[in-house]
Scaffold this motif. Structure first.
Motif, PDB file in Angstrom:
ATOM      1  N   GLY A 132       0.873  -1.234  -0.073  1.00  0.00           N
ATOM      2  CA  GLY A 132       0.062  -0.024  -0.059  1.00  0.00           C
ATOM      3  C   GLY A 132       0.796   1.410  -0.022  1.00  0.00           C
ATOM      4  N   VAL A 142       6.213  -8.067   9.848  1.00  0.00           N
ATOM      5  CA  VAL A 142       5.333  -6.886  10.427  1.00  0.00           C
ATOM      6  C   VAL A 142       4.490  -7.847  11.390  1.00  0.00           C
ATOM      7  CG1 VAL A 142       3.674  -5.189  10.094  1.00  0.00           C
ATOM      8  CG2 VAL A 142       5.266  -5.343   8.346  1.00  0.00           C
ATOM      9  N   GLY A 184      -9.514  -5.188  10.012  1.00  0.00           N
ATOM     10  CA  GLY A 184      -8.973  -4.713   8.709  1.00  0.00           C
ATOM     11  C   GLY A 184      -8.382  -6.048   8.110  1.00  0.00           C
ATOM     12  N   ALA A 185      -8.811  -6.503   6.989  1.00  0.00           N
ATOM     13  CA  ALA A 185      -8.622  -7.727   6.291  1.00  0.00           C
ATOM     14  C   ALA A 185      -7.744  -7.417   5.029  1.00  0.00           C
ATOM     15  CB  ALA A 185     -10.021  -8.214   6.078  1.00  0.00           C
ATOM     16  N   GLY A 186      -7.098  -6.383   4.899  1.00  0.00           N
ATOM     17  CA  GLY A 186      -6.065  -6.237   3.813  1.00  0.00           C
ATOM     18  C   GLY A 186      -4.866  -7.126   4.189  1.00  0.00           C
ATOM     19  N   PRO A 187      -3.929  -7.080   3.161  1.00  0.00           N
ATOM     20  CA  PRO A 187      -2.720  -8.025   3.451  1.00  0.00           C
ATOM     21  C   PRO A 187      -2.293  -8.051   4.644  1.00  0.00           C
ATOM     22  CG  PRO A 187      -2.564  -6.636   1.384  1.00  0.00           C
ATOM     23  CD  PRO A 187      -3.577  -5.998   2.055  1.00  0.00           C
ATOM     24  N   ILE A 188      -1.885  -6.867   5.309  1.00  0.00           N
ATOM     25  CA  ILE A 188      -1.619  -6.861   6.584  1.00  0.00           C
ATOM     26  C   ILE A 188      -2.334  -7.332   7.887  1.00  0.00           C
ATOM     27  CG2 ILE A 188      -0.682  -5.184   8.813  1.00  0.00           C
ATOM     28  CD1 ILE A 188       1.338  -5.549   6.259  1.00  0.00           C
ATOM     29  N   THR A 246     -12.408  -7.801  11.125  1.00  0.00           N
ATOM     30  CA  THR A 246     -13.392  -6.872  10.621  1.00  0.00           C
ATOM     31  C   THR A 246     -13.044  -6.283   9.403  1.00  0.00           C
ATOM     32  OG1 THR A 246     -12.529  -5.078  11.864  1.00  0.00           O
ATOM     33  CG2 THR A 246     -14.067  -6.254  13.134  1.00  0.00           C
ATOM     34  N   ASP A 306     -15.395  -4.159   3.624  1.00  0.00           N
ATOM     35  CA  ASP A 306     -15.479  -4.832   2.425  1.00  0.00           C
ATOM     36  C   ASP A 306     -15.729  -6.392   2.516  1.00  0.00           C
ATOM     37  OD1 ASP A 306     -13.472  -4.619  -0.396  1.00  0.00           O
ATOM     38  OD2 ASP A 306     -14.791  -6.036   0.068  1.00  0.00           O
ATOM     39  N   VAL A 335     -18.149  -4.221   9.030  1.00  0.00           N
ATOM     40  CA  VAL A 335     -18.343  -3.016  10.041  1.00  0.00           C
ATOM     41  C   VAL A 335     -19.195  -1.930   9.332  1.00  0.00           C
ATOM     42  CG1 VAL A 335     -17.331  -0.843  11.001  1.00  0.00           C
ATOM     43  CG2 VAL A 335     -16.106  -3.162  10.957  1.00  0.00           C
ATOM     44  N   CYS A 368      -5.320  -3.298  12.079  1.00  0.00           N
ATOM     45  CA  CYS A 368      -4.409  -3.337  10.775  1.00  0.00           C
ATOM     46  C   CYS A 368      -5.411  -2.231   9.599  1.00  0.00           C
ATOM     47  CB  CYS A 368      -4.443  -4.487  10.430  1.00  0.00           C
ATOM     48  SG  CYS A 368      -3.378  -5.584  11.157  1.00  0.00           S
ATOM     49  N   SER A 369      -6.305  -1.204   9.967  1.00  0.00           N
ATOM     50  CA  SER A 369      -7.074  -0.561   9.205  1.00  0.00           C
ATOM     51  C   SER A 369      -6.534   0.809   9.006  1.00  0.00           C
ATOM     52  CB  SER A 369      -8.494  -0.665   9.370  1.00  0.00           C
ATOM     53  OG  SER A 369      -8.868   0.188  10.200  1.00  0.00           O
ATOM     54  N   SER A 399     -12.100   5.285  13.382  1.00  0.00           N
ATOM     55  CA  SER A 399     -13.449   4.677  14.067  1.00  0.00           C
ATOM     56  C   SER A 399     -13.168   3.121  14.435  1.00  0.00           C
ATOM     57  CB  SER A 399     -14.633   4.661  13.016  1.00  0.00           C
ATOM     58  OG  SER A 399     -14.235   3.901  12.058  1.00  0.00           O
ATOM     59  N   VAL A 439      -1.025  -1.287  14.375  1.00  0.00           N
ATOM     60  CA  VAL A 439      -0.248  -1.500  13.265  1.00  0.00           C
ATOM     61  C   VAL A 439      -0.731  -0.667  11.985  1.00  0.00           C
ATOM     62  CG1 VAL A 439       0.352  -3.304  11.321  1.00  0.00           C
ATOM     63  CG2 VAL A 439      -0.093  -3.961  13.800  1.00  0.00           C
ATOM     64  N   VAL A 482       3.595  -0.428  16.633  1.00  0.00           N
ATOM     65  CA  VAL A 482       4.212  -1.478  15.982  1.00  0.00           C
ATOM     66  C   VAL A 482       5.010  -0.636  14.998  1.00  0.00           C
ATOM     67  CG1 VAL A 482       4.221  -3.433  14.674  1.00  0.00           C
ATOM     68  CG2 VAL A 482       2.467  -3.271  16.827  1.00  0.00           C
ATOM     69  N   PHE A 483       6.130  -0.774  14.739  1.00  0.00           N
ATOM     70  CA  PHE A 483       6.832   0.015  13.893  1.00  0.00           C
ATOM     71  C   PHE A 483       7.661  -1.070  13.181  1.00  0.00           C
ATOM     72  CE2 PHE A 483       9.845   2.969  11.767  1.00  0.00           C
ATOM     73  CZ  PHE A 483       9.216   3.679  11.090  1.00  0.00           C
TER      74      PHE A 483
END
Ligand code: NAD
Ligand code: 572
Ligand code: ZN
Length: 314
Positions: A8, A122, A142-146, A165, A168, A186, A211-212, A216, A234, A258-259
């Motif tokens: 991203g 990560v 957040g269900a993206g790659p991370i 969560t 999408d 959500v 992870c999003s 909110s 994250v 988390v870095f």
């Protein structure tokens, strides 16, 4: 170079020319999720040999400061991180990197998996920060790659139930196929989403991995975590946000940053080599280096999950 995954942040630099204070002021090669094959060795390098297939850990720290010396080199102020301006990234045929930040891949681990060690690291670092382990009920926002690499990692570390969560539905379905026990689309306000989490687990989450980066969702993370539990941040959005910080404080919910990661590539590689996690299903699209523009358009569209570019001349 062999394989480079699109992250991203690569898309962000390409589209916006900046992330927060990190501004692209001169042309910069992007890509920081990478693997390659050693074609030449620097003087004195004995840890690698020509022909070795390696994963490239993209951040090379100063190795001298107090953070480097205590092993928390991700906090080094003099970090040179691929594709973080002004440092060039990996999307090229040839690229030079510090040998001690290259990790030899066993024969049965592919160079695509090698590239995926980056986002996986990560997650390894995030899980280390909260000591995710046996029997934990973990919420991932957040269900993206991370979010998905965190899902795989918490499962591998023994979490008993994982809820994820997203806003999408397609991403939630992907997460379910990858092993999520519960998914929540959500639509409601943070307190209500937290109640939904409590319903599916039968208790609030022991640990929440946000992870999003949606403000909110960060609120949800706090409300949904049990007293004495831990929220890992994250997802990162530039700027300041309002949070229910007193709610967290009076319930001793630890909020931890988390870095990136430090010393996590070996663990991430061992997890893949031992089949404890399977990151291959994350790859939804593959392109050649010559098709990089198409690859980035695909990644930007949000259609897939992980878009991979192969840099070999074939
Ligand atoms: P992504 O944009 O692909 O995934 C984010 C997901 O969150 C999307 O699926 C999106 O639909 C979902 N989302 C949006 N609003 C939501 C909400 N209110 N509730 C739940 N889900 C919501 O991004 P990614 O590549 O998966 O990365 C996620 C985040 O992690 C980004 O902010 C990225 O910058 C950050 N990141 C941080 C580090 C670190 O070192 N801390 C490293 C890598 C990535
Ligand atoms: O793993 C590398 C990585 N780090 C990301 C995002 C995507 N990939 N982070 C979020 C943005 N920050 S930053 O400090 N920055 C732009 C350098 O805001 C780094 C970590
Ligand atoms: Zn990245």
């Amino acid at each position: 170079m062999r394989d480079v995954g699109i992250c991203g942040s690569d898309i962000h630099y390409w589209v916006n020319g900046a992330i927060g204070d990190f501004i692209v002021k001169a042309p910069m090669v992007i890509g920081h999720e990478a693997s390659g094959v050693v074609t030449k060795l620097g003087e004195g390098v004995s840890s690698l040999k020509i022909g070795d297939r390696v994963a490239i850990e993209p951040g090379v720290p100063c190795r001298m400061c107090k953070f480097c010396k205590i092993g928390r080199y991700n906090l080094c102020h003099d970090m040179k991180f691929c594709a973080t301006p002004p440092i060039h990234g990996n999307l090229a045929r040839l690229y030079t990197h510090a040998a001690d930040f290259c990790f030899k891949l066993p024969d049965h681990v592919s160079t695509e998996e090698g590239a995926l060690l980056e986002p996986l690291s990560v997650a390894v670092h995030a899980c280390n920060r909260a000591d995710v382990g046996l029997g934990h009920k973990v919420l991932i926002c957040g269900a993206g790659p991370i979010g998905l690499v965190n899902l795989l990692t918490v499962k591998a570390r023994g979490a008993s139930e994982v809820c994820i969560t997203d806003i999408d539905q397609t991403r939630l379905e992907f997460a379910k196929k990858l092993g999520a026990d519960f998914t929540i689309k959500v639509t409601k306000d943070p307190k209500e989403t937290a109640l939904q989490v409590e319903e599916v687990f039968g208790q609030p989450a022991d640990i929440t991995i946000e992870c999003s980066a949606a403000p909110s969702s960060i609120k949800t993370a706090i409300f949904a975590t049990c007293s004495g539990g831990c929220v890992l941040l994250v997802g990162m959005c530039p700027g300041e946000i309002q949070l229910p910080i007193v709610n967290a404080a009076v319930r001793e919910v630890d909020i931890k940053g988390v870095f990136r990661y430090a010393n996590c590539y070996p663990t991430a590689l061992a997890m893949i080599a031992a089949d404890k996690v399977d990151v291959k299903p994350l790859i939804t699209h593959r392109f050649k280096l010559e098709q990089t523009l198409e690859a980035f358009e695909t990644a930007k569209s949000g259609k897939g999950v992980k878009v991979m570019i192969n840099c070999e001349r074939k």
